[in-house]
Design an enzyme around this catalytic site. Structure first.
Site, PDB file in Angstrom:
ATOM      1  CG  LEU A  45      -2.101  -1.013   1.165  1.00  0.00           C
ATOM      2  CD1 LEU A  45      -2.954  -0.899   2.438  1.00  0.00           C
ATOM      3  CD2 LEU A  45      -2.998  -0.807  -0.066  1.00  0.00           C
ATOM      4  N   GLY A 102       2.731   6.100  -4.708  1.00  0.00           N
ATOM      5  CA  GLY A 102       3.862   6.824  -5.283  1.00  0.00           C
ATOM      6  C   GLY A 102       3.847   6.723  -6.793  1.00  0.00           C
ATOM      7  CB  CYS A 128       7.672  -9.180 -12.545  1.00  0.00           C
ATOM      8  SG  CYS A 128       9.141 -10.214 -12.593  1.00  0.00           S
TER       9      CYS A 128
HETATM   10  C1  UDX Z   1       7.397  -8.986  -8.226  1.00  0.00           C
HETATM   11  C2  UDX Z   1       6.684  -9.907  -7.228  1.00  0.00           C
HETATM   12  O1  UDX Z   1       6.669  -9.305  -5.937  1.00  0.00           O
HETATM   13  C3  UDX Z   1       7.373 -11.252  -7.160  1.00  0.00           C
HETATM   14  O2  UDX Z   1       6.699 -12.121  -6.272  1.00  0.00           O
HETATM   15  C4  UDX Z   1       7.403 -11.820  -8.554  1.00  0.00           C
HETATM   16  O3  UDX Z   1       8.054 -13.059  -8.555  1.00  0.00           O
HETATM   17  C5  UDX Z   1       8.067 -10.884  -9.535  1.00  0.00           C
HETATM   18  O4  UDX Z   1       7.426  -9.611  -9.489  1.00  0.00           O
HETATM   19  P1  UDX Z   1       9.615  -7.510  -8.177  1.00  0.00           P
HETATM   20  O5  UDX Z   1       9.272  -7.100  -9.573  1.00  0.00           O
HETATM   21  O6  UDX Z   1      11.019  -7.890  -7.845  1.00  0.00           O
HETATM   22  O7  UDX Z   1       8.706  -8.757  -7.748  1.00  0.00           O
HETATM   23  O8  UDX Z   1       9.257  -6.294  -7.234  1.00  0.00           O
HETATM   24  P2  UDX Z   1       8.190  -5.926  -6.110  1.00  0.00           P
HETATM   25  O9  UDX Z   1       8.869  -5.785  -4.812  1.00  0.00           O
HETATM   26  O10 UDX Z   1       6.998  -6.779  -6.163  1.00  0.00           O
HETATM   27  O11 UDX Z   1       7.808  -4.458  -6.592  1.00  0.00           O
HETATM   28  C6  UDX Z   1       7.222  -4.243  -7.878  1.00  0.00           C
HETATM   29  C7  UDX Z   1       7.024  -2.786  -8.129  1.00  0.00           C
HETATM   30  O12 UDX Z   1       5.987  -2.281  -7.312  1.00  0.00           O
HETATM   31  C8  UDX Z   1       8.248  -1.905  -7.850  1.00  0.00           C
HETATM   32  O13 UDX Z   1       8.372  -0.973  -8.910  1.00  0.00           O
HETATM   33  C9  UDX Z   1       7.902  -1.216  -6.557  1.00  0.00           C
HETATM   34  O14 UDX Z   1       8.533   0.033  -6.433  1.00  0.00           O
HETATM   35  C10 UDX Z   1       6.389  -1.081  -6.687  1.00  0.00           C
HETATM   36  N1  UDX Z   1       5.696  -0.979  -5.401  1.00  0.00           N
HETATM   37  C11 UDX Z   1       5.768  -1.989  -4.489  1.00  0.00           C
HETATM   38  C12 UDX Z   1       4.932   0.148  -5.123  1.00  0.00           C
HETATM   39  O15 UDX Z   1       4.837   1.083  -5.941  1.00  0.00           O
HETATM   40  N2  UDX Z   1       4.261   0.232  -3.939  1.00  0.00           N
HETATM   41  C13 UDX Z   1       4.306  -0.760  -3.013  1.00  0.00           C
HETATM   42  O16 UDX Z   1       3.685  -0.637  -1.960  1.00  0.00           O
HETATM   43  C14 UDX Z   1       5.096  -1.910  -3.303  1.00  0.00           C
END
Ligand code: UDX
Length: 441
Positions: free
Chosen positions: A256, A259, A266
């Site tokens: 949550l 931003g 992914c």
């Molecule tokens: C994701 C999944 O979490 C993982 O389980 C899957 O195997 C591959 O895709 P990843 O891409 O490494 O992993 O990053 P993640 O930590 O999930 O964040 C994804 C994106 O969401 C990032 O750009 C992050 O900055 C953004 N994000 C995450 C937000 O904008 N807000 C949040 O609260 C959490």
């Protein structure tokens, strides 16, 4: 505790495959990693990480010196492997929302002639549901072995790849018979001994678990970003809102973070490929909402751009703007679909003089967008800025002292695109600072 040892091949040695290979080797298996990239294979064989991932440097060096981990471009090296994990990438197809499956199909063609008679092929890449069955059909045409297929989705997060591979939240295996189930249970014996939950499902469910998990995470982020738009208009604080709703255990606080939204290799491409697959299945309306999730996400980048324009009196042309962050998330050097770089490129194309800083991702960023200016020294990057954008939440940026930073910039203006900075401290130091759905009191 000793565990059964296996002969394992990993096909595709990127963030996913290389980490899986080293963790399997750490657990005592004989592991061969196959990749088409000669340069990457050479680095890996020298025990050098070809990308930045916490804990990976030590792990790869240890695996290589222990002697049970090797990398190669020669597909015949997999001929003694009992388990062959497919870990190649499935990026977005150019000009389409579908997944580009070429790496999967070429990997299958590459390994088919070398599979030993009872090898179990285990899919780990993120794929459209139905792919496992298609792999099986193609393998049956290409080989006369008894090799079967199982699906074992990964859930690792970049930045936590080693930790998530050693001790995942859960292990999901999609199998078609009990022999394959036993083989996979035996490979994951070290994890299962730590009471990590195991779910044994069919192939289609295993494929769907991954894409639906990512679709859910993306939806959660876009939900809070939609709330941040409402918060901006109404004077509410989206961070306090997330804290309050996140305390409900049915909702939870994770993901949550409002931003600039999600990026990376992914979430964005996975939701698009999922929408595409639903269309192929005649179920477009079931995933219609994911289009909105994608749009909300991309709108966050537009929002930052237009706030930047407002702060710079209507035009970014000729303005010196510092972008803090190039990686799509902290603790990674991955710049695939990075919101930070997307915004930086847009500002640059509108005539801004953009300087990008990042602790780890500048090399990758410069390869992708040579047009931008990069600076590895944070103080130099901040020098004379008329606006600073905080777009990737590296810890280093949270540690910036607003009083000292103010002395470096020309105009103390900041957009906190990750809602992680202390607005009051910046304001007290004389900065004009704006969050997304969060204003200083
Ligand atoms: C994701 C999944 O979490 C993982 O389980 C899957 O195997 C591959 O895709 P990843 O891409 O490494 O992993 O990053 P993640 O930590 O999930 O964040 C994804 C994106 O969401 C990032 O750009 C992050 O900055 C953004 N994000 C995450 C937000 O904008 N807000 C949040 O609260 C959490």
């Amino acid at each position: 505790m000793t565990y059964p040892k296996h002969e394992i091949a990993i096909i595709g040695c990127g963030y996913l495959g290389a980490v899986l290979a080293t963790v399997f080797a750490e657990q005592g298996n004989n592991v061969i990693g196959l990749d088409v990239d000669q340069g990457k294979v050479e680095k890996l064989n020298q025990g050098i990480a070809p990308f930045f991932e916490p804990e990976f440097d030590e792990l790869i060096a240890a695996g290589i010196s222990a002697g049970n981990l090797k990398f190669t471009t020669d597909p015949s090296a997999i001929s003694t492997s009992d388990l062959v994990f497919i870990c190649v990438g499935t990026p977005q197809l150019e000009g389409s929302s579908a997944a580009d499956m070429r790496q999967i199909w070429s990997a299958i063609e590459l390994i088919a002639p070398h599979l030993h008679s009872d090898a179990l092929v285990v899919g780990r890449s993120t794929v459209p549901v139905g792919t496992a069955k298609e792999i099986e059909t193609r393998l049956q045409k290409l080989t006369s072995t008894n090799s079967t297929i199982a699906w074992n989705p990964e859930f690792l997060r970049e930045g936590f790849a080693v930790r998530d591979t050693r001790t995942p939240d859960r292990i999901v295996i999609g199998v078609q018979n009990s022999d394959d189930e036993q083989k996979l249970k035996s490979v994951y014996a070290p994890q299962l001994s730590k009471d990590i939950p195991l779910l044994v499902v069919d192939l289609a469910t295993a494929e769907l678990v991954k894409v639906s998990a990512n679709a859910y995470l993306a939806t959660k982020i876009s939900f809070i970003n939609a709330m941040s738009e409402i918060a901006d208009k109404t004077g509410a604080d989206v961070v306090a809102l997330a804290d309050a709703i996140g305390l409900d255990p049915r909702i939870g606080r994770k993901f949550l973070g409002a931003g600039v939204g999600f990026g990376g290799g992914c979430l964005p491409k996975d939701i698009r490929a999922f929408i595409h697959r639903a269309g192929e299945l005649g179920l477009s309306s079931s995933l219609q909402f994911l289009k909105e999730v994608d749009e909300i996400n991309l709108r966050q980048r537009d929002r930052v751009f237009s706030i930047a324009k407002d702060l710079l009196n209507g035009s970014v042309k000729g303005k010196r703007i510092t972008v803090l962050g190039a990686a799509f998330k902290p603790d990674s050097d991955d710049v695939r679909d990075s919101p930070a770089l997307d915004i930086a490129v847009r500002l640059n194309s509108e005539g801004a003089n953009v300087v990008v800083h990042d602790p780890k991702a500048l090399e990758n960023a410069a390869k992708r967008f040579p047009v931008l200016t990069y600076e590895g020294d944070l103080e130099k990057a901040l020098l004379n800025a008329e606006l600073v954008l905080h777009l990737t939440e590296w810890m280093q940026y949270r540690e910036i002292d607003p009083v000292s930073a103010k002395k470096l910039v020309r105009t103390p203006q900041m957009i906190d695109g990750r809602n992680m900075l202390n607005l009051e401290a910046y304001q007290a130091a004389g900065w004009k600072i704006v969050g997304l759905g969060r204003q200083p009191k």
